[in-house]
Design an enzyme around this catalytic site. Structure first.
Site, PDB file in Angstrom:
ATOM      1  N   CYS A  82      -0.910   3.603  -6.299  1.00  0.00           N
ATOM      2  CA  CYS A  82      -1.659   3.038  -5.385  1.00  0.00           C
ATOM      3  C   CYS A  82      -1.873   1.947  -5.925  1.00  0.00           C
ATOM      4  O   CYS A  82      -2.063   1.394  -7.079  1.00  0.00           O
ATOM      5  CB  CYS A  82      -2.916   3.744  -5.399  1.00  0.00           C
ATOM      6  SG  CYS A  82      -4.330   2.785  -4.426  1.00  0.00           S
ATOM      7  N   CYS A 139       0.868  -1.129  -0.062  1.00  0.00           N
ATOM      8  CA  CYS A 139       0.003   0.116  -0.019  1.00  0.00           C
ATOM      9  C   CYS A 139       0.797   1.262  -0.108  1.00  0.00           C
ATOM     10  O   CYS A 139       1.876   1.502   1.058  1.00  0.00           O
ATOM     11  CB  CYS A 139      -0.903   0.211   1.318  1.00  0.00           C
ATOM     12  SG  CYS A 139      -1.849   1.499   1.452  1.00  0.00           S
TER      13      CYS A 139
HETATM   14  N1  DGL Z   1      -4.005   0.672  -2.126  1.00  0.00           N
HETATM   15  C1  DGL Z   1      -3.629   1.482  -1.256  1.00  0.00           C
HETATM   16  C2  DGL Z   1      -2.421   2.604  -1.818  1.00  0.00           C
HETATM   17  O1  DGL Z   1      -1.508   1.978  -2.562  1.00  0.00           O
HETATM   18  C3  DGL Z   1      -4.626   2.576  -0.513  1.00  0.00           C
HETATM   19  C4  DGL Z   1      -5.885   2.717  -1.022  1.00  0.00           C
HETATM   20  C5  DGL Z   1      -6.887   3.512   0.192  1.00  0.00           C
HETATM   21  O2  DGL Z   1      -7.010   2.889   1.050  1.00  0.00           O
HETATM   22  O3  DGL Z   1      -7.208   4.598  -0.265  1.00  0.00           O
HETATM   23  O4  DGL Z   1      -2.343   3.741  -1.422  1.00  0.00           O
END
Ligand code: DGL
Length: 267
Positions: free
Chosen positions: A184, A74
């Protein structure tokens, strides 16, 4: 710690499955425990204090499963700093690569777009990393808060997703970027749609492979890489098990996976 212990992988929701896909392909002998906090996703529009509290609970839960490493799949959570997330734990904690080398290699014009959550863009971390590697680069960071709820909601064929893609592609096109970072881990789920909208002149970069390489190097250095046996993937989530299974099928071979609902307070 020993080689037989599993590797923990975490995200606010299903996004980190795109990194787990890469890790599982590169490390077929390893067992993985994935935690997606699907009850509380998205994190990217929340405050740092709130996000720190949530990720602390996930890391404590994974620590109780005796993991030998945690991969923070993440970008939003990586922005908090892997050292502070690791705390007093013995295992290594690896965060998402910012992909600056890949982006600079991919971009001829040195006009580079970064799409991510509001939180990630607000830190300006990718922009700083790119400018440190090449001060002449032009960086166009763009928060795309509409994407994560649409991806979590399996809205892949919806008019709303198409509209969001068109909205976010417009400023990137105007800026003339020729390389784009998926900053993301949810965004690889809509990579094809993004590529179709932006056209062949924009190279889309997913930092999952570079992140996996960091995790592997760390395990190798610690003598913790498993070299035999068929690894299993234990996908855990805090809500909506059936939805998570459907979304995981887009990233992982079903025969290697098991799925379960967990409560982070119950280790
Ligand atoms: N998948 C996540 C990232 O890479 C976070 C998405 C979220 O919870 O807003 O930032």
């Amino acid at each position: 710690m020993n080689k037989q212990q599993p590797i923990g992988v975490l995200d606010s929701g299903v996004g980190g499955l795109s990194v787990l896909k890469c890790l599982h392909q590169l490390l077929p002998h390893e067992d993985f425990i994935y935690v997606g906090d699907t009850a509380r996703t998205p994190y990217g529009t929340r405050t740092e204090k709130e996000i720190r509290g949530f990720v602390g609970e996930i890391i404590d839960w994974l620590a109780a499963q005796s993991v030998k490493q945690i991969v923070i799949a993440c970008n939003t959570l990586t922005m908090l700093g892997v050292d502070s997330l690791r705390g007093e734990h013995e295992f290594s904690v690896v965060g998402m690569s910012k992909g600056e080398e890949l982006l600079l290699q991919a971009s001829k014009k040195k006009k580079i777009g970064v799409i991510a959550t509001q939180f990630t863009i607000g830190t300006e971390a990718h922009k700083r990393a790119l400018l440190a590697a090449d001060p002449a680069a032009e960086v166009y960071p763009l928060a795309c808060p509409r994407f994560v709820p649409l991806i979590e909601g399996e809205q892949f064929d919806s008019a709303e997703l198409q509209d969001a893609i068109a909205e976010y592609a417009a400023p990137l096109r105007k800026a003339g970027v020729d390389a784009l970072l998926l900053g993301c881990t949810h965004f690889p789920f809509i990579r094809e749609q993004l590529e179709a909208e932006l056209g062949a002149g924009v190279k889309v970069i997913d930092p999952a492979a570079a992140t996996s390489a960091k995790a592997i190097a760390e395990l190798e250095a610690e003598g913790l890489l498993r070299t035999e046996g068929a690894g299993r993937v234990d996908v855990c989530c805090t809500a909506d098990l059936a939805r998570v299974e459907r979304l995981a099928a887009r990233m992982l071979p079903a025969q290697d996976c098991s799925f379960r609902l967990i409560e982070l307070s119950k280790k």
